[in-house]
Scaffold this motif. Structure first.
Motif, PDB file in Angstrom:
ATOM      1  N   ALA A  74      10.439   1.209 -10.793  1.00 57.89           N
ATOM      2  CA  ALA A  74       9.132   0.568 -11.017  1.00 57.89           C
ATOM      3  C   ALA A  74       8.004   1.605 -11.011  1.00 57.89           C
ATOM      4  CB  ALA A  74       8.885  -0.492  -9.946  1.00 57.89           C
ATOM      5  N   ILE A 121      11.281  -6.591 -17.946  1.00 57.56           N
ATOM      6  CA  ILE A 121      10.942  -6.818 -16.530  1.00 57.56           C
ATOM      7  C   ILE A 121      10.825  -8.316 -16.244  1.00 57.56           C
ATOM      8  CG2 ILE A 121       9.192  -6.453 -14.736  1.00 57.56           C
ATOM      9  CD1 ILE A 121       8.589  -3.740 -16.011  1.00 57.56           C
ATOM     10  N   LEU A 175       7.199  -4.120  -9.679  1.00 54.56           N
ATOM     11  CA  LEU A 175       7.569  -4.440 -11.074  1.00 54.56           C
ATOM     12  C   LEU A 175       6.477  -5.259 -11.757  1.00 54.56           C
ATOM     13  CD1 LEU A 175      11.360  -5.230 -10.522  1.00 54.56           C
ATOM     14  CD2 LEU A 175      10.449  -3.371 -11.930  1.00 54.56           C
TER      15      LEU A 175
END
Length: 1088
Positions: free
Chosen positions: A64, A89, A107
């Motif tokens: 991330a 994602i 994320l």
């Protein structure tokens, strides 16, 4: 660490070192490897590998982090790639909703960044990154975990949209934030409120952690919506009491519905403390909604609903036992008065009941002083503003403050006195030790205390007499109990602070003669206490009481002693009966006696000494007061006896820390102001005054020559440097300054030179000496404009040159320093040297041409030292350390203004360094720095333009000047991007930034355009072509108007014309770019 990560295992080792490793070397290596990973072409593949096959949460976090840095680059990834990352994602978190919270957060931040940076990007006639709300709705239809992810997504996006990234144009950020506000933010708020209504509609299972988490995230989302910077004001979060929430007009309907406020009040009453405080935080923002959102009747109705909510909370106060809830509720109450006038509050039907409840709540809060002490500030703010508004209330409805304000004052006074015994007996932290908080609370109380002042005054007189009697009994008692004595001293300290506070309150509230007489009653008692304390200093000294007395004296000074006071003030009626103090002259005598006593007997107590000296300094500022002060015996004593024998704080004993010596500067500044009143041209008087310093310097000279007791010498010199700086600061006339210079030169200045040579690596020694030199170079009030027959100006500059060169050469021998050492050990000294040099260059008391004429190299040497020191500093440090940048850039301005021959003679790498520093300084937020950069650039560009204009003409100038211009021209031809880059920066500033120094920016810009017309045309084409067709013609016209009437020269008249045109150009371009939000803003960074 390997440069290429072949396997997942290697990447996971990297994660361990980076996030949970304890070995600093391994972590630094891991950080380097992370940067390499981000720059490598296989970064995306490795991130995917970590997300799909990583065995730890830290592997997912690393992925991330890499993705976040990747999508935040100035040169963005292709649009298809960013869409793929976003979709990947979204699918990833949807398929794994039970990921660790910090991974989900990281994320989702990637998605938020992609969405913000691509907000205006179009693909197939659609804004591809604005589908986020639709994506979130899919999450909301899933499980509770999916709901939480959806809400976090909106919350992060709202925060990201509100976050200013100073590495990008601020206008671009505002355009994106404004578009998000107008197109999406209201929908987000409505969605969040509907989710909260659903929560309240069904029975809430508070044992379910997921349910609790969902409610928390939704409340955070609402709070982020309400905290949004709606109008680009970037409000300072520390200024909590002045905040108005600029809700858009389109949101009126939401705020006019009573159900909206009811929803949050109901949530507060239904939820556990952790969540209910978030509901209260939202209500704080609702209470701060801008007044202009409503019409008068609507505002009254809205305020009525807020007051009903307050009443309900206070009638059911169980939730307020939680510190978080209590703090937010105190903020809520303070915001009510910030946003609404007292006249509006009293018109609310429930006002009498609510003000009674708030008063009781405040009294209870003050009595429980140890519970959430930081929240009391808000309650006192509320009452202070209420009482201050009383004279302006037009309404006939009773405000009832005359009933409740004295009760608040009484509660504060009694609770503080009662706290002392608990603090002493239980060994708790004493609130009196936190003087900043005490002063803040007392300044708020001073307004409240003057409401129904008779009651406050009677209470204080009664308490003071009672406690003073108890104190005297304890003093005369044979078996003194330490604890009882400490309690009594603590109570007296509070009472003296409180008397000072209410006396100082006279300035904030309408006062009468009766009030002045009451002030006299109270002040009498403190002056009597001073007398008691000072006669028995050996047995009853107490630091806290002394600090409180100094607070009282300062408040009394501000209120009753000054240049424009009525001499017949009733305050002296009682004081003349009891103490024989009949007017402010007698008071000044008392002040000075107290100051001398403190300086004599509290020499080892830095807080008392520094506060006493600050008081003396404040007294010595006004001329009328100075005339009165010099007649006082205590002042005459100080002027004749300023030695460590009489005032121990002037000593050099090891028991004093070197930082304590700072107060000596303040002492000598005040003392010299007093000396100056009757000094005139009396050199003997000055010599007598300087006698203690003469003795010290002679001692230093002897020890220096015999090489022993070096530590004593160092401490003595530090003290002398601080003393002399105080003296030099106060000498603002040519006559008095000349006396000081004749005293110092030639005997004592070389001693300071020697000290710099010997102790260059000890900032505690070099800083005071360099600051003294910088002060001596200041031509304040033309004090350095010596007589035409005097060489003093040149002699002073030569001494400064020697010192700066010595320091500059020695400091560079220290080698590389850690980031914690670099400022105190090196950059601070360099910044003072630059400041001193700047004062000399622009002081107008040295003819610098003389040095070259007579073969004196002191001027050349100091300029070379300037260059050496400069090259040892990185560009980032130049801008990072404010004091350094604020001394370097004004110095550079002086050099480019008067010494361009020096600039043109610099070696090409040095000149490039200087020009790069100007280029980087142009973009800084500090207007002092950016304006200096603009001025320096203007001088350079003007010099170059004039040289080019004169080429080919019959030379009227010297050959040397022509060669200097030729050198600069040759350098610019070799490095054309230098000036182009600066033109690009300035055009960016004008078109896209919040330009606070437009006039300064306009001056060099004209010269840059005339020197680089081809590049200016490219910039113009770049901006115009980046816009939609309808806008292109508007912008082209703006650029035509910019150069209309501007000629090909840099005369003042032509510059002024360009500056006027630029002002109109900036306004018209901003209007054109604002007209719709459908195009991506293109900054002119194509050449940067």
């Amino acid at each position: 660490m390997a440069l290429h990560f072949q396997s997942l295992a290697e990447l996971e080792v990297l994660c361990t070192h980076l996030y949970i490793g304890t070995d600093l070397t391994q972590r630094i290596e891991a950080e380097k490897a992370l940067l390499e990973l981000i720059d490598s072409p296989e970064c995306l593949n490795k991130c995917q590998l970590l997300l799909e096959q990583g065995t730890t949460s830290y592997a997912q976090l690393l992925a991330a982090t890499c993705l976040s840095k990747l999508v935040s680059r100035v040169s963005p990834l292709p649009i298809e790639q960013r869409i793929d990352i976003r979709n990947y994602i979204l699918n990833y978190v949807a398929s794994q909703p039970k990921l660790v919270p910090f991974v989900i957060q990281a994320l989702i931040q990637v998605i938020a960044k992609i969405t913000k940076l691509g907000w205006f990007e179009i693909q197939k006639d659609q804004f591809v990154f604005r589908e986020i709300i639709a994506d979130v709705k899919k999450f909301l239809q899933g499980t509770v975990e999916h709901c939480i992810i959806g809400v976090i997504l909106l919350s992060e996006l709202t925060q990201e949209m509100n976050l200013v990234d100073y590495s990008r144009p601020s206008a671009k950020h505002r355009k994106i934030a404004t578009s998000f506000r107008d197109t999406s933010l209201k929908d987000v708020l409505v969605l969040a409120c509907s989710l909260l209504k659903e929560v309240l509609a069904k029975p809430l299972n508070l044992q379910d952690q997921c349910q609790q988490n969902l409610v928390m995230q939704v409340l955070k989302l609402v709070l982020n919506c309400l905290n949004f910077d709606f109008i680009g004001s970037s409000a300072d979060e520390s200024a909590d009491d002045l905040c108005t929430v600029q809700i858009p007009t389109t949101w009126r309907t939401i705020f006019l519905e009573p159900e909206t406020l009811d929803l949050f009040f109901n949530l507060y009453h239904s939820l556990p403390p952790l969540l209910s405080q978030l509901a209260l935080s939202c209500l704080v923002q609702f209470a701060s909604t801008r007044r202009s959102l409503f019409s008068s009747p609507e505002r009254a109705k809205y305020l009525g609903n807020l007051i009903k909510g307050v009443k309900r909370i206070l009638e059911n106060p169980q939730g307020l036992s939680d510190p978080g809830n209590y703090h937010e509720f105190c903020r809520f109450l303070a915001r009510l008065k910030t946003n609404y006038q007292l006249g509006e509050l009293v018109m609310v039907k429930e006002y009498p009941e609510v003000i009674r409840l708030i008063a009781n709540f405040t009294i209870t809060s003050l009595q429980h002083w140890e519970f959430a002490p930081n929240s009391v500030h808000y309650l006192l703010t509320l009452w202070q503003r209420m009482v201050a508004s009383v004279p302006f209330v037009k309404s006939t409805e009773p405000h009832l403050l005359d009933t409740y304000a004295p009760e608040i004052t009484k509660a504060f006074i009694t609770s503080r006195l009662e706290s002392v015994a608990i603090v002493v007996r239980d060994h708790l932290d004493d609130p009196l030790d936190d003087t900043a908080t005490v002063f803040q609370q007392l300044e708020q109380l001073c307004t409240v205390s003057r409401c129904e002042y008779e009651k406050t005054c009677t209470l204080l007189v009664q308490l003071f007499d009672q406690n003073a009697q108890n104190y005297q009994k304890l003093l005369h008692s044979t078996s003194r109990i330490t604890v009882d004595m400490a309690i009594q001293e603590g109570r007296l300290a509070w009472l003296v602070y409180l008397v000072g506070t209410v006396v100082g309150g006279r300035l904030t509230y309408t006062s009468t003669d009766e009030h002045d007489a009451m002030d006299g009653e109270l002040s009498c008692r403190v002056f009597q206490l001073i007398s008691l304390m000072d006669t028995g200093l050996s047995q009853c000294s107490n630091e806290k009481i002394e600090l409180a007395i100094l607070w009282f004296l300062d408040q009394f000074r501000k209120t009753y002693v000054g240049d424009q006071l009525q001499r017949t003030s009733k305050v002296y009626a009682r004081m003349s009966e009891v103490l024989g103090i009949t007017d402010d002259n007698h008071v000044l005598e008392t002040f000075m006696t107290k100051i001398v006593t403190n300086l004599k007997y509290w020499g080892r107590c830095e807080p008392v000494i520094s506060r006493t000296l600050q008081f003396l300094n404040d007294l010595s500022v006004g001329y009328i007061l100075l005339k009165k002060l010099v007649k006082i015996d205590a002042v005459k004593f100080m002027l004749k006896n300023h030695t460590s024998e009489h005032f121990p704080f002037l000593g050099i004993s090891d028991s004093y820390s070197l930082s304590d010596f700072r107060c000596r500067t303040t002492f000598y500044t005040a003392l010299t102001r007093l000396l100056m009143v009757d000094l005139g041209e009396d050199e003997d008087e000055f010599e007598n005054f300087m006698l203690p310093l003469t003795v010290s310097f002679e001692t230093v000279l002897q020890i220096f020559n015999n090489n022993f007791k070096q530590e004593d010498v160092k401490r003595m010199l530090i003290g002398l440097a601080r003393d002399l700086r105080g003296i030099a600061f106060a000498l603002n006339t040519k006559t008095s300054y000349t006396m000081l210079f004749d005293w110092m030169y030639p005997t004592y200045l070389p001693v300071l030179q020697k000290a710099i040579e010997r102790w260059y690596g000890e900032p505690a020694c070099t800083t005071p000496i360099l600051k003294l030199m910088a002060e001596l170079m200041q031509n304040r009030s033309q004090r350095l404009n010596f007589d035409v027959s005097s060489p003093n100006g040149i002699l002073l500059f030569r001494e400064a040159s020697k010192m700066i060169c010595t320091y500059g050469n020695q400091i560079l021998s220290l080698g590389s320093l850690s980031k914690y050492q670099i400022y105190p050990m090196k950059l601070k000294g360099i910044s003072i040297c630059y400041s001193a040099l700047k004062s000399a260059l622009c002081g107008n008391y040295v003819s610098f041409g003389v040095f070259k004429l007579y073969g004196d190299n002191h001027f050349d040497n100091v300029l070379q030292a300037f260059v050496k020191m400069l090259l040892s500093v990185s560009h980032s440090d130049l801008l990072q350390y404010r004091k350094l940048s604020q001394s370097y850039y004004p110095l550079l301005e002086c050099l480019t203004q008067d010494h361009m021959s020096f600039i043109t003679n610099l070696e090409p790498p040095v000149l490039l360094y200087v020009l790069t520093s100007i280029s980087e300084g142009l973009t800084t937020l500090d207007t002092v720095v950016s304006s200096s950069c603009c001025t320096s650039l203007d001088y350079i560009v003007t010099y170059l333009f004039k040289h080019i204009a004169k080429e080919g003409k019959k030379p009227l100038r010297s050959r040397e000047a022509t060669q200097a211009g030729q050198r600069l021209l040759h350098f610019m031809q070799q490095n054309p991007d230098v000036l182009q880059q600066m033109m690009s920066v300035l055009m960016n500033t004008i078109v896209f930034e919040d330009c606070r120094n437009q006039w300064s920016v306009s001056r060099p810009l004209l010269g840059l355009i005339l020197l680089n017309e081809k590049y200016f045309s490219e910039l113009r084409a770049s901006l115009i072509n980046s816009q939609s067709l309808p806008k292109q013609e508007v912008l082209a016209q703006c650029f035509r108007n910019l150069m209309e009437g501007v000629e090909q020269n840099l005369s003042i008249k032509n510059r002024d014309r360009f500056t006027q045109n630029l002002s109109v150009f900036r306004r018209d371009v901003a209007e054109a770019l604002r007209s719709d939000g459908n195009t991506e803003l293109c900054s002119l960074d194509m050449m940067s």
